[in-house]
Design an enzyme around this catalytic site. Structure first.
Site, PDB file in Angstrom:
ATOM      1  N   SER A 221       0.838  -1.195   0.000  1.00  0.00           N
ATOM      2  CA  SER A 221       0.000   0.000   0.000  1.00  0.00           C
ATOM      3  C   SER A 221       0.882   1.257   0.000  1.00  0.00           C
ATOM      4  O   SER A 221       1.652   1.465  -0.934  1.00  0.00           O
ATOM      5  CB  SER A 221      -0.958  -0.037   1.191  1.00  0.00           C
ATOM      6  OG  SER A 221      -1.997   0.899   1.050  1.00  0.00           O
ATOM      7  N   ASP A 247      -0.566  -4.772  -3.652  1.00  0.00           N
ATOM      8  CA  ASP A 247      -1.947  -4.316  -3.639  1.00  0.00           C
ATOM      9  C   ASP A 247      -2.124  -2.812  -3.582  1.00  0.00           C
ATOM     10  O   ASP A 247      -2.888  -2.284  -2.753  1.00  0.00           O
ATOM     11  CB  ASP A 247      -2.729  -4.969  -2.492  1.00  0.00           C
ATOM     12  CG  ASP A 247      -4.212  -5.107  -2.846  1.00  0.00           C
ATOM     13  OD1 ASP A 247      -4.508  -5.604  -3.942  1.00  0.00           O
ATOM     14  OD2 ASP A 247      -5.072  -4.714  -2.041  1.00  0.00           O
ATOM     15  N   HIS A 378      -6.892  -6.992   1.322  1.00  0.00           N
ATOM     16  CA  HIS A 378      -5.912  -5.946   1.052  1.00  0.00           C
ATOM     17  C   HIS A 378      -4.553  -6.261   1.672  1.00  0.00           C
ATOM     18  O   HIS A 378      -3.515  -5.993   1.070  1.00  0.00           O
ATOM     19  CB  HIS A 378      -6.439  -4.612   1.588  1.00  0.00           C
ATOM     20  CG  HIS A 378      -5.496  -3.467   1.406  1.00  0.00           C
ATOM     21  ND1 HIS A 378      -4.939  -3.131   0.178  1.00  0.00           N
ATOM     22  CD2 HIS A 378      -4.985  -2.571   2.305  1.00  0.00           C
ATOM     23  CE1 HIS A 378      -4.137  -2.080   0.326  1.00  0.00           C
ATOM     24  NE2 HIS A 378      -4.147  -1.731   1.610  1.00  0.00           N
TER      25      HIS A 378
END
Length: 437
Positions: A221, A247, A378
């Site tokens: 992220s 991700d 996630h």
């Protein structure tokens, strides 16, 4: 029923039980291992990592199977926290002083050094609100597959155990920078870039390495944006062998920012205990792997003193709402930098719907490796640590320079051809001279 029939039934039942159940299991007492196993199963029956063995009366253990061992290597209840020492060999505190902003940052990193035989160093950077222990379970799996590899996983500033203090002009003791006030935070991409480079270089100095090992940068992220920026800047030189982004892509990240504030309002602001924080993460499926949640979640919370609410004294260590001014700065231009930076490139996603147009074109042109784990959420590295580790190790092996036998350069081939041609001319001239004589 006659006495003869009762006697026959009892003897038949005894023979059947003796064939199916070992004597020590039949005589188990409430303090025996079999009872502790049942209690442990009751606590972890919903954990996907543990297999069910509820019918213990019909299972005959063999010498090769430790049937009554505690699940997951004896790591205890599914809600108890785990120590970082189970996943890393040491931690470091690296001090960085910024005189321009009058701040002192004590960077905290978790480290397992690479083997002396020249193993790579996986440098991990977590996402916003997480900590270096977000990669703990994945780091353990990487070491199983590649024992010579090293792992360095840092806590970013205002995250985990990294401390940011402001220096007073009067020479008083440093005071922690308040996280509630966004003006006290500096989480810009440029600052996080400098922090990562400092941590890697300072770790090299503190560990006494003559030179850096080959580096594989891995970011989840926000961390993906940071490692991509570092790879693009070239601040770590040619030692960056490859980089992997987990991700996050520019297009979907920018879209998600619109609903970020709504999400922060819906999650709990405080917890009565660490165990309840772990439970919330697993029940909400924010983290789908209980083992990873037990190691990573405790580093996200701290006990407020004195607590605003005595019934729920544990609050978030990082105030994500205060980081809002930096959200766009983190992700703008990410896709272009990811494609342009030097080194092997891996994009690991939980779904292909996260790809934006620029990355779709780059993927069709073969500019990077794309892997998708649709069964993960996630937090890919936490939900699927073993699969993530396997992908990262394979990714490293494909980019390992030491395993490559490079062809000679064109200039070298031309020089060799010229030398051979010159030798042939000389030999021909000598042969002609001898013939004339």
């Amino acid at each position: 029923m006659s006495e003869l029939q009762k006697s026959f039934a009892k003897s038949k039942l005894a023979n059947k039980l003796s064939r199916r159940t070992p004597p020590d299991a039949l005589s188990a007492s409430p303090s025996s291992p079999m009872y502790s196993l049942n209690e442990e199963q009751g606590e972890s029956s919903h954990d996907e990592e543990y297999s069910s063995a509820s019918s213990t009366g019909t299972i005959i253990p063999s010498p090769s199977r430790n049937l009554f061992a505690r699940p997951n290597g004896g790591r205890g209840s599914s809600q108890t926290s785990l120590s970082w020492t189970d996943f890393f060999t040491q931690d470091l505190h690296l001090t960085q002083v910024d005189s321009s902003t009058k701040t002192r940052i004590t960077h905290h990193v978790y480290l397992t050094p690479p083997a002396d035989s020249g193993g790579p160093l996986f440098v991990m950077h977590h996402g916003a609100g997480s900590s270096g222990l977000s990669f703990a379970a994945c780091a353990e799996e990487i070491r199983k597959l590649l024992p010579k590899a090293g792992i360095l996983s840092l806590d970013a500033r205002h995250h985990g155990s990294t401390e940011v203090t402001t220096c007073t002009n009067e020479g008083k003791a440093d005071e922690p920078a308040a996280q509630e006030d966004s003006s006290a935070l500096d989480l810009s991409l440029e600052t996080l870039n400098r922090d990562l480079v400092f941590v890697v270089r300072e770790t090299q100095r503190k560990m006494g390495w003559d030179q850096l090992p080959d580096l594989v940068l891995v970011g989840h992220s926000l961390g993906g944006a940071v490692i991509t920026d570092v790879a693009k800047s070239g601040d770590l030189g040619s030692k960056v062998l490859a980089y992997a982004v987990l991700d996050v892509v520019e297009g979907s990240a920018m879209d998600a920012l619109q609903s970020m504030e709504t999400y922060l309002l819906t999650r709990p602001s405080r917890f009565p205990s660490i165990a309840s924080g772990i439970e919330w993460h697993t029940r909400s499926r924010t983290i789908r792997n209980k083992t990873s949640a037990r190691i990573s979640v405790p580093s996200l919370l701290y006990e407020q003193s004195p607590p605003t609410d005595p019934t729920k004294p544990w609050i978030w260590r990082t105030n994500l709402s205060a980081t809002k001014p930096f959200w766009e700065n983190w992700f703008i231009g990410l896709s272009r930098k990811f494609l342009d930076a030097r080194g092997g490139k891996l994009l690991l996603l939980a779904g292909t719907d996260r790809l934006d147009k620029e990355l779709m074109i780059g993927q069709m042109q073969g500019k990077y490796q794309l892997q998708v784990l649709p069964e993960a959420g996630h937090f890919i590295q936490e939900d699927q640590p073993a699969k993530t580790a396997q992908i990262l190790v394979d990714f490293y092996k494909r980019n390992d320079r030491s395993a490559l036998v490079l062809p000679p350069k064109v200039a070298d081939l031309q020089a060799q051809a010229a030398m051979k041609k010159g030798d042939g001319v000389g030999m021909g001239f000598a042969a002609g001279s001898m013939k004339r004589v």
